[in-house]
Scaffold this active site. Structure first.
Site, mmCIF file in Angstrom:
data_model
loop_
_atom_site.group_PDB
_atom_site.id
_atom_site.type_symbol
_atom_site.label_atom_id
_atom_site.label_comp_id
_atom_site.label_asym_id
_atom_site.label_seq_id
_atom_site.Cartn_x
_atom_site.Cartn_y
_atom_site.Cartn_z
ATOM 1 N N GLU A 1 0.958 -1.431 -0.096
ATOM 2 C CA GLU A 1 -0.250 0.357 0.044
ATOM 3 C C GLU A 1 1.011 1.173 0.029
ATOM 4 O OE1 GLU A 1 -2.551 -0.256 3.528
ATOM 5 O OE2 GLU A 1 -3.301 -2.096 2.976
ATOM 6 N N CYS B 1 3.035 8.925 1.771
ATOM 7 C CA CYS B 1 3.490 8.149 3.000
ATOM 8 C C CYS B 1 3.690 6.078 2.044
ATOM 9 C CB CYS B 1 2.303 7.805 3.870
ATOM 10 S SG CYS B 1 2.695 5.860 4.647
ATOM 11 N N CYS C 1 5.377 -6.652 8.127
ATOM 12 C CA CYS C 1 5.739 -6.437 8.886
ATOM 13 C C CYS C 1 6.219 -7.662 9.614
ATOM 14 C CB CYS C 1 5.453 -5.376 9.423
ATOM 15 S SG CYS C 1 6.476 -4.790 10.638
ATOM 16 N N CYS D 1 3.163 -5.241 15.765
ATOM 17 C CA CYS D 1 2.783 -4.339 16.917
ATOM 18 C C CYS D 1 1.007 -4.874 16.688
ATOM 19 C CB CYS D 1 3.396 -3.097 16.240
ATOM 20 S SG CYS D 1 4.496 -2.574 16.515
ATOM 21 N N CYS E 1 -1.442 -2.618 14.979
ATOM 22 C CA CYS E 1 -1.314 -2.534 13.511
ATOM 23 C C CYS E 1 -1.353 -3.842 12.839
ATOM 24 C CB CYS E 1 0.367 -2.168 13.519
ATOM 25 S SG CYS E 1 0.993 -2.384 11.383
ATOM 26 N N CYS F 1 -2.003 1.788 8.297
ATOM 27 C CA CYS F 1 -1.161 1.073 7.532
ATOM 28 C C CYS F 1 -1.937 -0.681 7.636
ATOM 29 C CB CYS F 1 0.077 1.100 8.294
ATOM 30 S SG CYS F 1 1.174 -0.110 7.852
#
Length: 354
Positions: A91, A109, A116, A120, A123, A342
């Protein structure tokens, strides 16, 4: 076939000399066609000889990420879901800012990894897990896609003004491609972004932090989100492996230019880190570092484990910090109606396919 977008300018010079037998000056001509004029075929490079264009066609390609979907928010925030050559989805988001002389300016962004590894808890990308690092061509290709969408073809008066590495992935875990991308962004004959208009956000990776600072190629942002080691370990378990006190000792000696500062990003999670107790701890933590705080109100996705904070708690948190002479800026959440946080768009797309 070599994707020319994946070559730095020195690499392009070497490739042209060794692979095509061309002279060094050709690299700069081609570089400008790629990054300033944004051409996608060699025949459009009109100041390149026909013989050279034929050799390029035989041995090279210009591959941009493919646009899968574009969603535009009521506030004009625009989110792209992009497909890479191997089918991976990432994205990128265009965020509107100020307008000058009737021309709107934008911040983009960008993502640096597919997925990832940091996990977290707040997220969407972190919950997907890590797939792979992105290449320089894939990272900077997001900017080409955005500029083409905007019709941003005037390098002397660009609409896209700022780049933030705050999309999918942890940039400092893709250090080689991050640094190659930053060099390309800073090249005056290419994308031509000033370091003060580029921000790299990390959740706290010890290795690579000093290299980024010494390079002077971008400003630093730190995704903090918790003022104590205990709370950080709960909501950011992998980032917390670098103890908070050690990270702040490193940040105190982080190389900063005159008038430069470190930005701390603090996502306000309802009932978790938005109380006055956390505000007191946060003021003590960041008070000795030359920085500022960006307070971000949590934008919950469907099924998210956290809630948005109340307006009252956000105001009280912000006012406490200002009273302690901590520069804190409340950032308005944009693009809520298009899943602009995100990883949300990709997660929604994958859910539809499952």
């Amino acid at each position: 076939m070599t994707n020319l977008l994946n070559l730095t300018l020195p690499e392009l010079e070497n490739w042209l000399q060794t692979e095509l037998g061309e002279r060094k000056f050709r690299a700069m001509q081609i570089w400008q066609w790629l990054w300033q004029r944004m051409v996608r075929d060699f025949e459009s490079m009109t100041n390149i000889s026909k013989d050279c264009r034929e050799k390029l066609t035989a041995k090279a390609v210009i591959v941009w990420p493919e646009v899968v979907t574009v969603e535009k928010s009521q506030d004009d925030t625009t989110k792209f879901l992009l497909r890479l050559e191997d089918g991976a989805l990432v994205e990128t988001v265009l965020i509107p800012s100020d307008s000058r002389e009737g021309v709107r300016r934008w911040t983009q962004c960008v993502s640096s990894q597919v997925g990832c590894a940091m996990a977290c808890t707040f997220c969407s990308t972190g919950q997907m897990g890590f797939e792979r690092n992105m290449t320089m061509a894939e990272i900077l290709g997001q900017i080409l896609v955005a500029r083409a969408h905007l019709g941003d073809d005037r390098p002397e008066w660009p609409m896209l003004r700022n780049i933030v590495f705050m999309g999918m992935g942890e940039p400092l875990l893709n250090m080689r491609e991050l640094m190659r991308s930053l060099e390309g962004l800073n090249n005056a004959k290419g994308l031509n972004f000033s370091p003060r208009r580029i921000t790299v956000s990390t959740c706290g990776i010890e290795k690579g932090l000093r290299e980024l600072g010494d390079s002077g190629l971008a400003y630093l942002a730190v995704s903090l989100h918790a003022p104590t080691q205990e709370l950080r370990a709960k909501i950011m378990p992998k980032a917390a492996r670098w103890p908070l006190d050690e990270m702040f000792e490193a940040l105190k000696s982080y190389p900063l230019k005159t008038r430069e500062h470190i930005t701390f990003e603090y996502l306000l999670l309802g009932g978790v880190n938005d109380g006055l107790e956390q505000a007191r701890d946060l003021a003590r933590l960041v008070g000795d570092v030359r920085g500022k705080l960006n307070l971000i109100v949590y934008n919950p996705a469907e099924g998210a484990p956290y809630a948005a904070p109340t307006e009252e708690s956000v105001l009280a948190f912000e006012q406490y910090l200002w009273k302690r002479k901590i520069t804190a800026i409340l950032r308005k959440s944009k693009g809520q109606d298009i899943k602009a946080a995100c990883g949300q768009l990709k997660a929604d797309r994958q859910a539809q396919l499952d």
